[in-house]
Design a protein around this motif. Structure first.
Motif, PDB file in Angstrom:
ATOM      1  N   ASP A 123       3.082   6.139  -2.552  1.00  0.00           N
ATOM      2  CA  ASP A 123       4.198   7.092  -2.559  1.00  0.00           C
ATOM      3  C   ASP A 123       5.010   6.913  -3.826  1.00  0.00           C
ATOM      4  N   PRO A 124       4.886   7.868  -4.757  1.00  0.00           N
ATOM      5  CA  PRO A 124       5.624   7.743  -6.017  1.00  0.00           C
ATOM      6  C   PRO A 124       7.139   7.707  -5.798  1.00  0.00           C
ATOM      7  N   ALA A 125       7.596   8.190  -4.618  1.00  0.00           N
ATOM      8  CA  ALA A 125       9.040   8.208  -4.347  1.00  0.00           C
ATOM      9  C   ALA A 125       9.562   6.851  -3.881  1.00  0.00           C
TER      10      ALA A 125
ATOM     11  N   ASP B 170       2.662   8.828   5.344  1.00  0.00           N
ATOM     12  CA  ASP B 170       3.797   9.232   4.516  1.00  0.00           C
ATOM     13  C   ASP B 170       4.647  10.276   5.261  1.00  0.00           C
ATOM     14  N   HIS B 171       5.927  10.119   5.240  1.00  0.00           N
ATOM     15  CA  HIS B 171       6.910  10.988   5.950  1.00  0.00           C
ATOM     16  C   HIS B 171       6.779  10.867   7.473  1.00  0.00           C
TER      17      HIS B 171
ATOM     18  N   ALA C  91       0.850  -1.202   0.000  1.00  0.00           N
ATOM     19  CA  ALA C  91       0.000   0.000   0.000  1.00  0.00           C
ATOM     20  C   ALA C  91       0.886   1.252   0.000  1.00  0.00           C
ATOM     21  N   ALA C  92       1.959   1.212   0.790  1.00  0.00           N
ATOM     22  CA  ALA C  92       2.870   2.361   0.854  1.00  0.00           C
ATOM     23  C   ALA C  92       3.534   2.581  -0.501  1.00  0.00           C
TER      24      ALA C  92
ATOM     25  N   PHE D 106      11.935  -3.120  -0.491  1.00  0.00           N
ATOM     26  CA  PHE D 106      12.871  -3.112   0.640  1.00  0.00           C
ATOM     27  C   PHE D 106      13.140  -1.698   1.155  1.00  0.00           C
ATOM     28  N   GLU D 107      13.020  -0.725   0.254  1.00  0.00           N
ATOM     29  CA  GLU D 107      13.156   0.670   0.690  1.00  0.00           C
ATOM     30  C   GLU D 107      12.056   0.991   1.710  1.00  0.00           C
ATOM     31  N   VAL D 108      10.824   0.583   1.393  1.00  0.00           N
ATOM     32  CA  VAL D 108       9.705   0.828   2.314  1.00  0.00           C
ATOM     33  C   VAL D 108       9.931   0.050   3.616  1.00  0.00           C
ATOM     34  N   LEU D 109      10.315  -1.203   3.474  1.00  0.00           N
ATOM     35  CA  LEU D 109      10.493  -2.075   4.638  1.00  0.00           C
ATOM     36  C   LEU D 109      11.521  -1.508   5.633  1.00  0.00           C
TER      37      LEU D 109
END
Ligand SMILES: CC(C)(COP(=O)(O)OP(=O)(O)OC[C@H]1O[C@@H](n2cnc3c(N)ncnc32)[C@H](O)[C@@H]1OP(=O)(O)O)[C@@H](O)C(=O)NCCC(=O)NCCS
Length: 227
Positions: free
Chosen positions: A37-39, A102-103, A32-33, A44-47
């Motif tokens: 988040d287009p960024a 987000d953030h 979902a994240a 793994f970046e989200v994780l």
């Protein structure tokens, strides 16, 4: 030396188990994240790097402890989460599936808040109470609600499904489903995909000064057209 290697291997195994459990239980939240988040470049970046996800993991543990009456430990975990992520979620809050912050920095979610599925919050959002009363005193957000950065949603009010709260709005009254609310205090500018003429919408206009300014602007436009 041999002992050091053993300790390192044990730590590595613990780390792998922890990450596997997080992936198992939070797979849909990570996805979902990524979607919202287009960024976010990859899974793994989200994780590893998203404080919104980390705060949610802490919250799920704290909520479980809160439910079985271990309120001190639950608050302790939520304060730990606040220290590491800048996000404070009271363990008593109820949060649905695929929640994403987000953030994150500066988000506060009060004890009696209820959040539906697929909700998105940006940094600096407060879902708070308005006084010292007991009982349900924080907002209820429906499904697929988005709350813009810095917005404050205050009191035991309902934000209907699929509604947007604009950045920095202060919302203190119920919002019907499929609406957009902006400003201080929040006023509805769109409902069911249609723009609302604020000067004629006496039910939703909460700020009489804003209303007068908008009426003056309209009259000025009319006068300029007459020239
Ligand atoms: C409210 C929001 C969802 C836009 O909704 P929208 O339906 O596309 O609205 P529009 O852009 O058509 O704007 C409608 C009116 O509200 C005004 N408006 C939009 N956002 C506003 C805000 N946050 N505060 C005050 N007024 C706002 C617009 O100026 C416009 O006014 P007008 O009709 O007098 O021209 C968006 O502006 C917003 O605030 N999103 C939050 C995004 C966010 O927090 N991002 C953080 C990324 S880190």
């Amino acid at each position: 030396m041999e002992l050091l290697v053993k300790i390192l291997v044990a730590l590595l195994i613990l780390f792998v188990i922890k990450v596997s459990l997080i992936i198992l239980f939070f797979y849909s939240e990570i996805r979902a994240a990524q979607k919202r988040d287009p960024a976010a470049k990859n899974f793994f970046e989200v994780l590893f790097l998203y404080p919104g996800l980390h705060a949610l993991i802490y919250y799920r543990v704290a909520h479980l402890l809160h439910k079985i009456g271990m309120t001190f430990s639950a608050r302790f975990i939520s304060q730990l989460a606040r220290f590491f992520t800048g996000i404070e979620i009271h363990p008593g809050a109820q949060i649905g599936k695929n929640f994403f912050i987000d953030h994150g920095m500066g988000v506060v979610i009060g004890e009696t808040t209820i959040i539906g599925d697929n909700v998105l919050l940006y940094q600096g959002v407060t879902l708070g109470g308005t006084g010292l009363q007991q009982g349900k005193r924080h907002p209820t957000l429906g499904n697929s609600v988005v709350i813009g950065t810095g917005a404050k949603v205050l009191g035991n009010i309902l934000i209907g499904d699929n509604s947007y709260v604009g950045a920095n709005a202060v919302v203190i009254k119920d919002v019907p489903p499929n609406s957009t609310v902006v400003g201080v205090p929040g006023r509805i500018t769109k409902q069911e995909g249609k723009k609302i003429d604020v000067s004629l919408d006496h039910i939703h206009v909460l700020d009489p000064i804003m209303q007068s300014v908008e009426e003056l602007e309209k009259r000025l436009e009319e006068l300029e057209k007459r020239k």
